[in-house]
Design an enzyme around this catalytic site. Sequence first.
Site, mmCIF file in Angstrom:
data_model
loop_
_atom_site.group_PDB
_atom_site.id
_atom_site.type_symbol
_atom_site.label_atom_id
_atom_site.label_comp_id
_atom_site.label_asym_id
_atom_site.label_seq_id
_atom_site.Cartn_x
_atom_site.Cartn_y
_atom_site.Cartn_z
ATOM 1 C CB CYS A 108 3.191 -2.540 -15.633
ATOM 2 S SG CYS A 108 4.827 -2.151 -15.038
ATOM 3 C CG HIS A 243 1.280 -5.706 -12.845
ATOM 4 N ND1 HIS A 243 2.308 -6.366 -13.487
ATOM 5 C CD2 HIS A 243 1.794 -4.504 -12.459
ATOM 6 C CE1 HIS A 243 3.379 -5.590 -13.500
ATOM 7 N NE2 HIS A 243 3.096 -4.469 -12.882
ATOM 8 C CG ASN A 273 6.640 -4.862 -11.791
ATOM 9 O OD1 ASN A 273 6.346 -5.270 -12.919
ATOM 10 N ND2 ASN A 273 6.164 -3.746 -11.304
HETATM 11 N N1 COA Z 1 15.900 -1.771 1.656
HETATM 12 C C1 COA Z 1 15.855 -1.232 2.870
HETATM 13 N N2 COA Z 1 15.230 -0.085 3.142
HETATM 14 C C2 COA Z 1 14.620 0.542 2.114
HETATM 15 C C3 COA Z 1 14.609 0.020 0.820
HETATM 16 C C4 COA Z 1 15.298 -1.180 0.598
HETATM 17 N N3 COA Z 1 15.345 -1.780 -0.608
HETATM 18 N N4 COA Z 1 13.912 0.842 0.014
HETATM 19 C C5 COA Z 1 13.478 1.864 0.782
HETATM 20 N N5 COA Z 1 13.916 1.675 2.063
HETATM 21 C C6 COA Z 1 13.685 2.521 3.230
HETATM 22 C C7 COA Z 1 13.409 3.962 2.863
HETATM 23 O O1 COA Z 1 14.632 4.667 2.683
HETATM 24 C C8 COA Z 1 12.662 4.444 4.089
HETATM 25 O O2 COA Z 1 13.581 4.704 5.113
HETATM 26 P P1 COA Z 1 13.330 5.931 6.143
HETATM 27 O O3 COA Z 1 12.048 5.608 6.840
HETATM 28 O O4 COA Z 1 14.532 5.878 6.996
HETATM 29 O O5 COA Z 1 13.230 7.136 5.263
HETATM 30 C C9 COA Z 1 11.843 3.214 4.494
HETATM 31 O O6 COA Z 1 12.495 2.087 3.889
HETATM 32 C C10 COA Z 1 10.409 3.269 4.037
HETATM 33 O O7 COA Z 1 10.397 3.625 2.676
HETATM 34 P P2 COA Z 1 9.052 3.719 1.863
HETATM 35 O O8 COA Z 1 9.349 4.121 0.459
HETATM 36 O O9 COA Z 1 8.081 4.566 2.656
HETATM 37 O O10 COA Z 1 8.577 2.200 1.925
HETATM 38 P P3 COA Z 1 7.216 1.569 1.513
HETATM 39 O O11 COA Z 1 6.633 0.875 2.659
HETATM 40 O O12 COA Z 1 6.342 2.533 0.763
HETATM 41 O O13 COA Z 1 7.682 0.462 0.463
HETATM 42 C C11 COA Z 1 7.724 0.097 -1.887
HETATM 43 C C12 COA Z 1 8.326 0.863 -0.711
HETATM 44 C C13 COA Z 1 8.419 0.586 -3.169
HETATM 45 C C14 COA Z 1 8.033 -1.377 -1.697
HETATM 46 C C15 COA Z 1 6.191 0.320 -1.950
HETATM 47 O O14 COA Z 1 5.893 1.687 -1.821
HETATM 48 C C16 COA Z 1 5.599 -0.206 -3.214
HETATM 49 O O15 COA Z 1 5.688 -1.379 -3.520
HETATM 50 N N6 COA Z 1 4.909 0.648 -4.010
HETATM 51 C C17 COA Z 1 4.331 0.225 -5.266
HETATM 52 C C18 COA Z 1 5.432 0.175 -6.303
HETATM 53 C C19 COA Z 1 5.051 -0.499 -7.572
HETATM 54 O O16 COA Z 1 4.351 -1.469 -7.565
HETATM 55 N N7 COA Z 1 5.573 0.038 -8.675
HETATM 56 C C20 COA Z 1 5.404 -0.534 -9.969
HETATM 57 C C21 COA Z 1 4.079 -0.225 -10.540
HETATM 58 S S1 COA Z 1 3.886 -1.009 -12.068
#
Ligand code: COA
Length: 333
Positions: A108, A243, A273
């Site tokens: 990215c 980004h 993204n």
């Molecule tokens: N819909 C519903 N629930 C979802 C889900 C979705 N699309 N994706 C994950 N969950 C659930 C998980 O299973 C978890 O459930 P549990 O508590 O029962 O285990 C819960 O939501 C929390 O998951 P978690 O991964 O801890 O969520 P989060 O608050 O960290 O959000 C992201 C997840 C991916 C949105 C976040 O971590 C993020 O944006 N990170 C940066 C990613 C990024 O920018 N990557 C690219 C870099 S270039």
Amino acid sequence: MKITGIGRGIPDQVVTNHQLEQILDTSDDWIKSRTGISERRILTEQNLNELASNASAEALADAGLSGADIDLVLVATTMADYIFPNMASMITRHIGANCPAMDLHAACTGFLYGLQTANAYLKAGLARRVLLVGAEAISRLSDWNDRGTCILFGDGAGAVVLEEGDGLKSMHLSTQADDRVLFMHSQPGNSPYTKGHSHDKPGLTMEGQDVFRFAVSQCEKDLRTALELADMGMEEVDWVLLHQANSRIIETIKRRFNIDPKKVPSNIHRTGNTSAASIPLLLWELYHAGMLKPGQTLALSAFGAGLTSGACVMTWHKDAPKTLIPADDLLPQ
Ligand code: COA
């Protein structure tokens, strides 16, 4: 260098969060509240090369140039349509150029690496005009059974023409090597001599919270370094283009610098993204909305797998296009 032309190519197919609810155990509410994304564009019949070529042709027309005027085509991409030939070569065919053409891969952060590389060519006198494209189809890399990752990404391409000029005030790139929190294996092939290289999980793998922490802390550090190198304060910057990975990351950066929210445009709600295409696509929208004025200062920042990251400060030189496409959802109301 300075930007003298800009173009984009986006897929026709819009996929909303509500459509994802039909194929995944997810909800519009969850996706919007955790990421800020409402919809994204996904490649269907078209290939990525077509998007990138369209973006390139538009950027050349915007700069008033033809393919024969270009001395180097650079494409920042994670996965082109082919492993080889590279996408940059395919673009030379479309625009009618025979100049050197290469792809570079910094996930990215690729567009910023491309700006730095183009600038080096221009400064070294190896090129007078460079076409830089950020093109990604992360929808093809996603594991569509993994609701934690496939909802984040969209496809698209953005292109800029870069010519000699004093637009780049500073650039800072860095890497914190990591193959645990964000990675995807290449295909193992079918060599009868290769052992132990099969991978169970398809698509990209991500530890979301670790990536989130990296993004926030590194983006802040990179921006501070780029501003310091440019000998400027954030208050002197007119536009901060981050980004478009997650609106919560963008909000955190705004707070850490206490930036006026009216200086931090965002289109993530419509794009998701788009990796190396993210910054040029946002730039395209600002330009076409008539929001960029000659002499304004832009700070750009990106991060991604590698873990790579970077930020730069640049001056905008172009007048707004004659016909504007208003985008009143780029800034908070
Ligand atoms: N819909 C519903 N629930 C979802 C889900 C979705 N699309 N994706 C994950 N969950 C659930 C998980 O299973 C978890 O459930 P549990 O508590 O029962 O285990 C819960 O939501 C929390 O998951 P978690 O991964 O801890 O969520 P989060 O608050 O960290 O959000 C992201 C997840 C991916 C949105 C976040 O971590 C993020 O944006 N990170 C940066 C990613 C990024 O920018 N990557 C690219 C870099 S270039």
